[in-house]
Motif scaffolding. Structure first.
Motif, mmCIF file in Angstrom:
data_model
loop_
_atom_site.group_PDB
_atom_site.id
_atom_site.type_symbol
_atom_site.label_atom_id
_atom_site.label_comp_id
_atom_site.label_asym_id
_atom_site.label_seq_id
_atom_site.Cartn_x
_atom_site.Cartn_y
_atom_site.Cartn_z
ATOM 1 N N PHE A 152 0.648 -1.005 0.466
ATOM 2 C CA PHE A 152 0.546 0.120 -0.160
ATOM 3 C C PHE A 152 1.180 1.331 0.027
ATOM 4 N N LEU A 153 2.067 1.234 0.580
ATOM 5 C CA LEU A 153 2.822 1.797 0.935
ATOM 6 C C LEU A 153 3.057 2.754 -0.170
ATOM 7 N N LYS A 154 4.034 1.206 -0.920
ATOM 8 C CA LYS A 154 4.508 2.323 -2.752
ATOM 9 C C LYS A 154 3.682 2.919 -3.346
ATOM 10 N N LYS A 155 2.381 2.787 -2.940
ATOM 11 C CA LYS A 155 1.431 3.432 -3.815
ATOM 12 C C LYS A 155 1.134 5.303 -3.693
ATOM 13 N N LEU A 156 2.130 5.603 -2.414
ATOM 14 C CA LEU A 156 1.987 7.038 -1.862
ATOM 15 C C LEU A 156 3.423 7.789 -2.295
ATOM 16 N N LYS A 157 3.195 9.272 -2.048
ATOM 17 C CA LYS A 157 4.541 9.976 -2.463
ATOM 18 C C LYS A 157 5.695 9.753 -1.093
ATOM 19 N N TRP A 158 4.189 10.301 0.239
ATOM 20 C CA TRP A 158 5.433 10.337 1.679
ATOM 21 C C TRP A 158 4.737 9.662 3.046
ATOM 22 N N VAL A 159 5.591 9.830 3.306
ATOM 23 C CA VAL A 159 4.597 8.851 5.023
ATOM 24 C C VAL A 159 5.513 9.363 5.876
ATOM 25 N N SER A 160 4.966 9.800 7.127
ATOM 26 C CA SER A 160 4.941 10.502 7.927
ATOM 27 C C SER A 160 5.254 9.334 9.214
#
Length: 366
Positions: free
Chosen positions: A187-195
């Motif tokens: 799921f996270l690979k589909k995002l631009k940023w992670v806090s």
């Protein structure tokens, strides 16, 4: 001398934390946002701005303060935004992070001109306090169901995952981040940023900063995301004292030094979590240090001194910035501590930047 009580921010000690944050940013590629819920004394922001990327907030007022007094990136989070807040919030924010899918559904269209995120709750944390545990049973903080998270993908560019709490253990951080990669990586690979939120005690003595930097960089590169950190306590740890004076000494079988301050009014977070203040512990003369309010349990804790205390003696309570200055209150009408900064100018210059008066007390009521 400045009359007590007052908070004394040591700018040189503050800058030591800032230099560690700057080093972590350089080595890891992560960005660092000051968590205003922990520390919002904006008179100290000029020393912090060059070393951080901006602020993150938990309310509309914190959000506005971050935009107006700190600048840089301004992340807006709230457990729940109201209809009366959302328009103003999106006018200040670069990114807005919704706590739930229902809040996202409600306000995503209004916020579509800025980046939108969602809080992800991994359902584990490092908190030793149920009161502060975001993964406690029936937690209202964030989404964790993959199907619900996937449903948000067309409307969000990132997530905030806040699960650390004063975590000094790098190996535990590493293990839990690996668990996040395993459970949510696709799921996270589909995002631009992670806090990854705050609560990582990486400015503490002996913390393996380089290991943390390498781990964050590996996480960022593996998932293809920009990593954000939200240091609160790590930004200001060991930088500030609460300076108090002895008003009276009572001997009721134990010597009790009553000071011109209050743990309930001036260091409330310690009372909430049933912790004692960091007091002097060297010497042959023991005292209980207590506050001046009528609350029976208004007690800072046990201390030891090199000589017997006298009325008028001053005591420094250590580590009095994080979650203390932001929670000070007017209980019993006891005056707020003033705020002073010892400048890092080589001369030890102490600048009084804020005093409080009866008018401040009266204006806080109606």
């Amino acid at each position: 001398m400045i009359p007590t009580p007052y908070y004394l921010i040591d700018e040189a000690r503050l800058l030591e934390n800032m230099h560690k944050i700057a080093r972590l940013r350089e080595l890891s590629g992560a960005k660092a946002l000051l968590a205003l819920k922990c520390f919002a004394t904006w008179g100290a922001f000029e020393a912090m701005k060059p070393h951080m990327d901006g602020t993150t907030s938990s309310s509309l007022f914190e959000l506005r303060l971050g935009r107006e007094k700190f600048g840089g990136e301004t992340h807006a989070y709230s457990v729940a935004w109201s209809d009366g807040e959302i328009d103003e919030a999106i006018s200040y924010a670069d990114k807005i992070i919704f706590n739930s899918l229902s809040q996202l559904d409600r306000f995503a269209d209004k916020a579509s001109h800025i980046e939108i995120g969602l809080r992800l709750n991994p359902r584990f944390s490092t908190s030793g306090f149920d009161l502060a545990d975001p993964a406690r049973p029936f937690s209202r903080l964030g989404e964790w169901d993959i199907a619900r998270l996937e449903a948000a993908l067309p409307r969000i560019s990132g997530v905030m995952i806040h699960y650390n709490c004063e975590n000094r253990d790098f190996d535990l951080f590493d293990q839990q981040l690996t668990r996040i990669e395993s459970e949510f990586g696709d799921f996270l690979k589909k995002l631009k940023w992670v806090s990854l939120g705050g609560g990582i005690h990486f400015t503490g003595e002996g913390y393996p900063l380089e290991k943390l930097a390498a781990r964050l960089r590996a996480f960022s590169e593996r998932l293809g995301v920009q990593v954000y950190l939200e240091p609160g306590e790590a930004s200001i740890t060991q930088s500030t004292t609460l300076e108090v004076s002895v008003l009276d000494i009572v001997d009721n079988g134990k010597k009790v030094a009553i000071v011109d301050s209050s743990i309930e009014a001036h260091m409330l977070d310690l009372l909430i979590y049933r912790e004692t203040a960091k007091l002097p512990q060297e010497g042959d003369y023991p005292y209980q240090v207590a506050g001046k309010t009528c609350l029976a349990g208004d007690i800072f804790g046990e201390a030891r001194f090199a000589a017997p205390l006298q009325v008028g003696d001053r005591i420094s309570v250590q580590d009095a910035a994080g979650y203390t200055m932001v929670k000070k209150n007017w209980f019993n009408g006891v005056n707020m501590p003033a705020i002073a900064i010892r400048r890092a100018d080589g001369n030890g210059t102490v600048e009084l930047i804020r005093e409080f008066t009866y008018e401040d007390y009266a204006s806080s009521l109606s």
